[in-house]
Write an enzyme that holds these catalytic residues in place. Structure first.
Site, PDB file in Angstrom:
ATOM      1  N   GLU A 176      -3.561  -5.709  -0.548  1.00 46.12           N
ATOM      2  CA  GLU A 176      -3.862  -6.023   0.852  1.00 46.12           C
ATOM      3  C   GLU A 176      -2.835  -5.267   1.688  1.00 46.12           C
ATOM      4  O   GLU A 176      -1.661  -5.630   1.707  1.00 46.12           O
ATOM      5  CB  GLU A 176      -3.805  -7.536   1.058  1.00 46.12           C
ATOM      6  N   CYS A 209      -0.883  -7.670   9.743  1.00 45.13           N
ATOM      7  CA  CYS A 209      -1.648  -6.534   9.233  1.00 45.13           C
ATOM      8  C   CYS A 209      -2.997  -6.394   9.942  1.00 45.13           C
ATOM      9  O   CYS A 209      -3.503  -5.297  10.112  1.00 45.13           O
ATOM     10  CB  CYS A 209      -1.833  -6.648   7.730  1.00 45.13           C
ATOM     11  N   GLU A 226       0.136   2.347  12.104  1.00 44.77           N
ATOM     12  CA  GLU A 226       0.399   0.913  12.199  1.00 44.77           C
ATOM     13  C   GLU A 226       1.810   0.723  12.758  1.00 44.77           C
ATOM     14  O   GLU A 226       2.779   1.168  12.150  1.00 44.77           O
ATOM     15  CB  GLU A 226       0.288   0.272  10.810  1.00 44.77           C
ATOM     16  N   LYS A 278       7.541 -12.257  -6.137  1.00 43.64           N
ATOM     17  CA  LYS A 278       8.712 -11.604  -5.527  1.00 43.64           C
ATOM     18  C   LYS A 278       8.530 -11.578  -4.006  1.00 43.64           C
ATOM     19  O   LYS A 278       7.735 -10.805  -3.488  1.00 43.64           O
ATOM     20  CB  LYS A 278       8.899 -10.176  -6.038  1.00 43.64           C
ATOM     21  N   GLY A 306       1.430  -5.640   1.565  1.00 44.09           N
ATOM     22  CA  GLY A 306       2.528  -4.887   2.166  1.00 44.09           C
ATOM     23  C   GLY A 306       2.032  -3.564   2.692  1.00 44.09           C
ATOM     24  O   GLY A 306       0.860  -3.426   3.061  1.00 44.09           O
ATOM     25  N   SER A 307       2.914  -2.568   2.682  1.00 44.01           N
ATOM     26  CA  SER A 307       2.568  -1.283   3.293  1.00 44.01           C
ATOM     27  C   SER A 307       1.619  -0.486   2.404  1.00 44.01           C
ATOM     28  O   SER A 307       1.608  -0.634   1.181  1.00 44.01           O
ATOM     29  CB  SER A 307       3.842  -0.477   3.533  1.00 44.01           C
ATOM     30  N   THR A 308       0.856   0.377   3.040  1.00 44.46           N
ATOM     31  CA  THR A 308      -0.072   1.231   2.293  1.00 44.46           C
ATOM     32  C   THR A 308       0.698   2.156   1.359  1.00 44.46           C
ATOM     33  O   THR A 308       0.266   2.417   0.231  1.00 44.46           O
ATOM     34  CB  THR A 308      -0.942   2.031   3.281  1.00 44.46           C
ATOM     35  N   VAL A 323       3.513   1.632  -0.331  1.00 43.62           N
ATOM     36  CA  VAL A 323       3.882   0.950  -1.578  1.00 43.62           C
ATOM     37  C   VAL A 323       2.622   0.576  -2.359  1.00 43.62           C
ATOM     38  O   VAL A 323       2.601   0.657  -3.592  1.00 43.62           O
ATOM     39  CB  VAL A 323       4.780  -0.282  -1.292  1.00 43.62           C
ATOM     40  N   GLY A 324       1.566   0.223  -1.666  1.00 47.44           N
ATOM     41  CA  GLY A 324       0.293  -0.070  -2.338  1.00 47.44           C
ATOM     42  C   GLY A 324      -0.164   1.105  -3.195  1.00 47.44           C
ATOM     43  O   GLY A 324      -0.629   0.931  -4.324  1.00 47.44           O
TER      44      GLY A 324
HETATM   45  P1  NDP Z   1       6.859  -2.874   1.980  1.00 50.22           P
HETATM   46  O1  NDP Z   1       5.487  -2.532   1.558  1.00 50.22           O
HETATM   47  O2  NDP Z   1       7.969  -1.966   1.561  1.00 50.22           O
HETATM   48  O3  NDP Z   1       7.257  -4.336   1.458  1.00 50.22           O
HETATM   49  C1  NDP Z   1       6.364  -5.322   1.024  1.00 50.22           C
HETATM   50  C2  NDP Z   1       6.843  -5.925  -0.292  1.00 50.22           C
HETATM   51  O4  NDP Z   1       6.854  -4.932  -1.313  1.00 50.22           O
HETATM   52  C3  NDP Z   1       8.267  -6.473  -0.253  1.00 50.22           C
HETATM   53  O5  NDP Z   1       8.380  -7.589  -1.115  1.00 50.22           O
HETATM   54  C4  NDP Z   1       9.058  -5.306  -0.805  1.00 50.22           C
HETATM   55  O6  NDP Z   1      10.311  -5.679  -1.324  1.00 50.22           O
HETATM   56  C5  NDP Z   1       8.148  -4.831  -1.903  1.00 50.22           C
HETATM   57  N1  NDP Z   1       8.354  -3.447  -2.319  1.00 50.22           N
HETATM   58  C6  NDP Z   1       8.968  -2.451  -1.634  1.00 50.22           C
HETATM   59  N2  NDP Z   1       8.943  -1.312  -2.344  1.00 50.22           N
HETATM   60  C7  NDP Z   1       8.325  -1.587  -3.519  1.00 50.22           C
HETATM   61  C8  NDP Z   1       8.000  -0.829  -4.675  1.00 50.22           C
HETATM   62  N3  NDP Z   1       8.304   0.462  -4.766  1.00 50.22           N
HETATM   63  N4  NDP Z   1       7.355  -1.430  -5.688  1.00 50.22           N
HETATM   64  C9  NDP Z   1       7.017  -2.735  -5.613  1.00 50.22           C
HETATM   65  N5  NDP Z   1       7.312  -3.513  -4.541  1.00 50.22           N
HETATM   66  C10 NDP Z   1       7.946  -2.949  -3.506  1.00 50.22           C
HETATM   67  O7  NDP Z   1       6.881  -3.046   3.539  1.00 50.22           O
HETATM   68  P2  NDP Z   1       8.142  -2.858   4.519  1.00 50.22           P
HETATM   69  O8  NDP Z   1       8.843  -4.141   4.530  1.00 50.22           O
HETATM   70  O9  NDP Z   1       8.973  -1.664   4.158  1.00 50.22           O
HETATM   71  O10 NDP Z   1       7.415  -2.552   5.884  1.00 50.22           O
HETATM   72  C11 NDP Z   1       7.059  -1.213   6.208  1.00 50.22           C
HETATM   73  C12 NDP Z   1       5.763  -1.156   6.960  1.00 50.22           C
HETATM   74  O11 NDP Z   1       4.718  -1.637   6.143  1.00 50.22           O
HETATM   75  C13 NDP Z   1       5.729  -2.054   8.192  1.00 50.22           C
HETATM   76  O12 NDP Z   1       6.276  -1.441   9.286  1.00 50.22           O
HETATM   77  C14 NDP Z   1       4.248  -2.289   8.320  1.00 50.22           C
HETATM   78  O13 NDP Z   1       3.665  -1.208   9.012  1.00 50.22           O
HETATM   79  C15 NDP Z   1       3.755  -2.304   6.897  1.00 50.22           C
HETATM   80  N6  NDP Z   1       3.616  -3.684   6.365  1.00 50.22           N
HETATM   81  C16 NDP Z   1       2.364  -4.174   6.225  1.00 50.22           C
HETATM   82  C17 NDP Z   1       2.203  -5.473   5.786  1.00 50.22           C
HETATM   83  C18 NDP Z   1       0.865  -6.077   5.640  1.00 50.22           C
HETATM   84  O14 NDP Z   1       0.744  -7.288   5.692  1.00 50.22           O
HETATM   85  N7  NDP Z   1      -0.166  -5.301   5.421  1.00 50.22           N
HETATM   86  C19 NDP Z   1       3.333  -6.338   5.498  1.00 50.22           C
HETATM   87  C20 NDP Z   1       4.608  -5.703   5.610  1.00 50.22           C
HETATM   88  C21 NDP Z   1       4.709  -4.422   6.054  1.00 50.22           C
HETATM   89  P3  NDP Z   1      11.623  -5.567  -0.398  1.00 50.22           P
HETATM   90  O15 NDP Z   1      11.418  -6.489   0.741  1.00 50.22           O
HETATM   91  O16 NDP Z   1      12.679  -6.013  -1.308  1.00 50.22           O
HETATM   92  O17 NDP Z   1      11.733  -4.145   0.028  1.00 50.22           O
END
Ligand code: NDP
Length: 503
Positions: free
Chosen positions: A279, A313, A410, A205, A257-259, A261-262
Site C-alpha cells: 500500500e 496516502c 506526493e 516493524k 509506505g513510500s513507493t 521502498v515498496g
Molecule cells: P518509508 O517508505 O521509508 O517508510 C515506511 C516504513 O518502511 C517504515 O517502517 C520504514 O522504517 C520502513 N523502511 C524504510 N526503508 C526500508 C527498506 N529498505 N526495507 C524495508 N522497510 C523499510 O517512508 P518515509 O518515512 O521515508 O517517507 C518518505 C515518503 O514516503 C513520504 O514523504 C511520503 O511521500 C511517502 N509515505 C507514504 C506513506 C503511505 O501511507 N503511503 C507512508 C509514509 C510515507 P524506518 O521508519 O525505520 O525508516
C-alpha cells in the site's frame, strides 16, 4: 458567570455573508491531560510476549515532534533479533495459533478490541505525543477505527469458509508487517487484525519515529493473554525491515509506505513463495462540479488535504474545480483555511498539528519552494506557528499546471494544488494523469455523474460527496504505483489466506 474579558473578535470573512460583523476568535487552550499515561524510559523488543533488549544492546531516541523532546529510547534490533522474532512467530504458528478453531481466535481478537476501547484515552494521548497529530483526530478517528478493525475481523475468524465458499481457506504462516508513521496504531490494526483472524502469526516493524503505540499495544497483547509468539514487535531502521522481508521463514509481506521502498520490497521477494500486499503513495484528485453543494464541498476539501497535516496516502492533494464555480469556491476555501487552528496537538481545539519529523518538514518545504519557483501562486493563512517543533502552515497553490512538481509528486503535507476543468472528460483525463491510483473524490448532486466518474477514474477508492471516510468493512488499496492487494473488508482476508480447491 460574567466574562471578565471580552473575547477578541475579527471581521467575519466576506464569504460568510455576515457583512463586517466581528466574530469571537480566541479559544481558551484546552489541553488534554497526560497524567493518565505512562511512557517507559526505554522499550525492548517484544518477542514471545516479553520485552528484551536488542542483542547486541543498542537503542535510539523517540521524540515528540511538537516539542522536540525525547519521549523514550527504543531497542534497535539486529539481524539476530529479526531471526529470534521470526523463529518465535514460526513456532507459535505451527504449534498453536493456526491449530486453534476460528471461534477461539475470535475470542482473543474481541478481547484485544475491548481492551483497546477501555484504554482508548491512553492510546490517543500517546499517539498524539509521538506522531504530532491533533488529539481530536487520534481520539475520534485513529483509536476507535483501530478497535473497530479488531471487532470486525474477530467476526470473520470462524466464518472463513463462508467468506470463500467451495474453497479450503488456511493460514499463510508468518507475516512480516512494515508500517509507516502517519497512522501508527491504525496501520498496526489494519495489518494485525486480519492476519490473526486468518490464523497467521506476525512480526510488526513500526516506523522508527512512531513506535510507542505499538509498544503500548504489546502490553494489550499480554493483557489479552495471547499465546507467546503470535504477535511480535521489533524496532530498527529500514534495513531491519528488509532483513525481515528477506527471512526465509516469512510467508507473507505486508507493507505500507513510500513507493520507492515498496519497489525494493517487490524486488527482494520476486521469485520466492512469499505473498505480498503493498500500500504505497498517492496523489488523489478531488473533483468539484458546478452543481455540487459548495459549503459541503469546502469541508470535504479541507478534510481531504489538511486532516492529519496532509500526511495521508489518500489525501485529496489535487483539487479540480469546474471553471464556472472556481472563483466563489476559492474565496470560500481561503476563508475556511484562515480559520484552521495550527499548533499544540494536545490541545482539543487544534485542527493541524505537527509534521512528523524534521526530515518530512524539509521535504514539504522543498516541494513548496519548487511550486513557487515553477510559477504557481501560493496562499497561506496568517497564523502564528509555535517556536519549537515541526510545524507547517496550511498551504494552497493556484495557477498550477499539470507538469508542476506539486501536481505530480506526493508531498505528504498540508499543501493543496488547485487546478480547473471544463468538462467531465477533461476532469477524468487530468485526474488519471498521475503515476498513482489510490483514491479520488467527486462532488456533484447527480447520481448518474457519480457512477460515470467512478467507472472512469483509475483509483482504488472513490468517495462521492465526502472524503477520507474509512470503515473496516470497506476494502482499500491502489492501482499503478500506489501498490497492489487490498486491505479491509472481505478482500482483506484473502490477502492472508491460502485458498486451496474445493472444501
Ligand atoms: P518509508 O517508505 O521509508 O517508510 C515506511 C516504513 O518502511 C517504515 O517502517 C520504514 O522504517 C520502513 N523502511 C524504510 N526503508 C526500508 C527498506 N529498505 N526495507 C524495508 N522497510 C523499510 O517512508 P518515509 O518515512 O521515508 O517517507 C518518505 C515518503 O514516503 C513520504 O514523504 C511520503 O511521500 C511517502 N509515505 C507514504 C506513506 C503511505 O501511507 N503511503 C507512508 C509514509 C510515507 P524506518 O521508519 O525505520 O525508516
Amino acid at each position: 458567570m460574567a466574562l471578565t474579558k471580552k473575547p477578541e473578535t475579527r471581521p467575519a470573512p466576506a464569504s460568510w455573508g455576515m457583512a463586517a460583523r466581528g466574530v469571537p476568535w480566541e479559544y481558551a487552550a484546552a489541553p488534554e491531560s497526560t497524567d493518565h499515561i505512562r511512557i517507559e524510559r526505554e522499550y525492548g523488543l517484544f518477542i514471545n510476549n516479553a520485552f528484551s533488549p536488542a542483542r547486541p544492546k543498542a537503542t535510539f531516541d523517540v521524540i515528540n515532534p511538537a516539542t522536540e523532546e525525547v519521549l523514550s529510547k527504543v531497542a534497535r534490533a539486529s539481524k539476530a533479533d529479526v531471526n529470534r522474532a521470526v523463529q518465535a512467530a514460526r513456532q507459535a504458528h505451527d504449534t498453536t495459533w493456526s491449530r486453534l478453531p476460528g471461534s477461539e481466535r475470535a475470542k482473543y481478537l474481541y478481547r484485544i478490541a475491548r481492551i483497546m476501547q477501555e484504554r482508548s484515552r491512553e492510546f490517543a494521548v500517546v499517539e498524539t505525543m509521538n506522531s504530532g497529530k491533533p488529539i481530536r483526530e487520534s481520539r475520534d478517528v485513529d483509536v476507535p477505527l483501530a478497535a473497530a478493525h479488531f471487532f470486525y475481523y474477530a467476526g470473520w475468524a470462524d466464518k472463513l469458509e463462508y467468506a470463500f465458499p467451495n474453497r479450503r481457506p488456511t493460514s499463510l504462516g508468518v507475516a512480516a508487517q512494515i508500517i509507516p508513521w502517519n497512522f501508527p496504531l491504525l496501520m498496526l490494526a489494519w495489518k494485525i487484525a486480519p492476519a490473526l483472524a486468518c490464523g497467521n502469526t506476525v512480526i510488526l516493524k513500526p516506523a522508527s519515529t512512531t513506535p510507542l503505540t505499538a509498544y503500548l499495544f504489546a502490553d494489550v497483547v499480554r493483557q489479552a493473554e495471547l499465546p507467546p509468539g503470535v504477535v511480535n514487535i521489533i524496532t530498527g531502521p529500514g534495513e531491519i525491515g528488509m532483513e525481515l522481508v528477506r527471512h526465509p521463514l516469512v510467508d507473507k509481506v505486508a507493507f505500507t509506505g513510500s513507493t520507492a521502498v515498496g519497489k525494493l520490497i517487490a524486488r527482494a521477494i520476486a521469485g520466492t513463495h512469499k505473498k505480498a500486499t503493498l500500500e504505497l503513495g498517492g496523489k488523489a484528485a478531488n473533483i468539484v462540479f458546478d452543481d455540487a453543494p459548495l459549503d459541503q464541498a469546502i469541508e470535504g476539501i479541507i478534510n481531504g488535504i489538511y486532516f492529519n497535516q496532509g500526511e495521508v496516502c489518500c489525501a485529496g492533494s489535487r483539487l479540480f474545480v469546474q471553471e464556472s464555480v472556481y472563483e466563489p469556491l476559492l474565496d470560500k476555501l481561503k476563508d475556511r483555511l484562515s480559520t484552521l487552528r495550527v499548533g499544540d496537538p494536545l490541545d482539543k481545539n487544534t485542527d493541524v498539528g505537527a509534521i512528523n519529523s524534521a526530515g518530512q518538514l524539509a521535504k514539504i518545504a522543498e516541494l513548496v519552494e519548487s511550486g513557487i519557483a515553477e510559477g504557481a501562486e501560493i496562499f497561506q493563512p496568517d497564523c502564528v506557528l509555535p517556536d519549537k517543533g515541526f510545524f507547517f502552515r496550511p498551504t494552497l497553490f493556484t495557477g498550477v499546471s499539470q507538469s508542476h512538481r506539486i501536481a505530480q509528486e506526493e508531498i505528504f503535507g498540508p499543501v493543496l494544488s488547485v487546478l480547473t476543468f471544463r468538462t467531465p472528460e477533461e476532469a477524468v483525463e487530468k485526474a488519471n494523469n498521475t503515476p498513482y491510483g489510490l483514491s479520488a473524490g467527486v462532488w456533484t448532486e447527480k447520481g448518474s455523474r457519480i457512477f460515470k466518474m467512478i467507472g472512469a477514474m483509475k483509483a482504488g477508492v472513490v468517495w462521492a460527496n465526502t472524503f477520507n471516510r474509512f470503515d473496516p468493512t470497506s476494502p482499500f488499496g491502489g492501482y499503478k504505483e500506489s501498490g497492489y492487494g487490498r486491505e479491509g473488508g472481505r478482500h482483506g482476508l484473502g490477502a492472508y489466506l491460502r485458498l486451496d480447491g474445493a472444501a
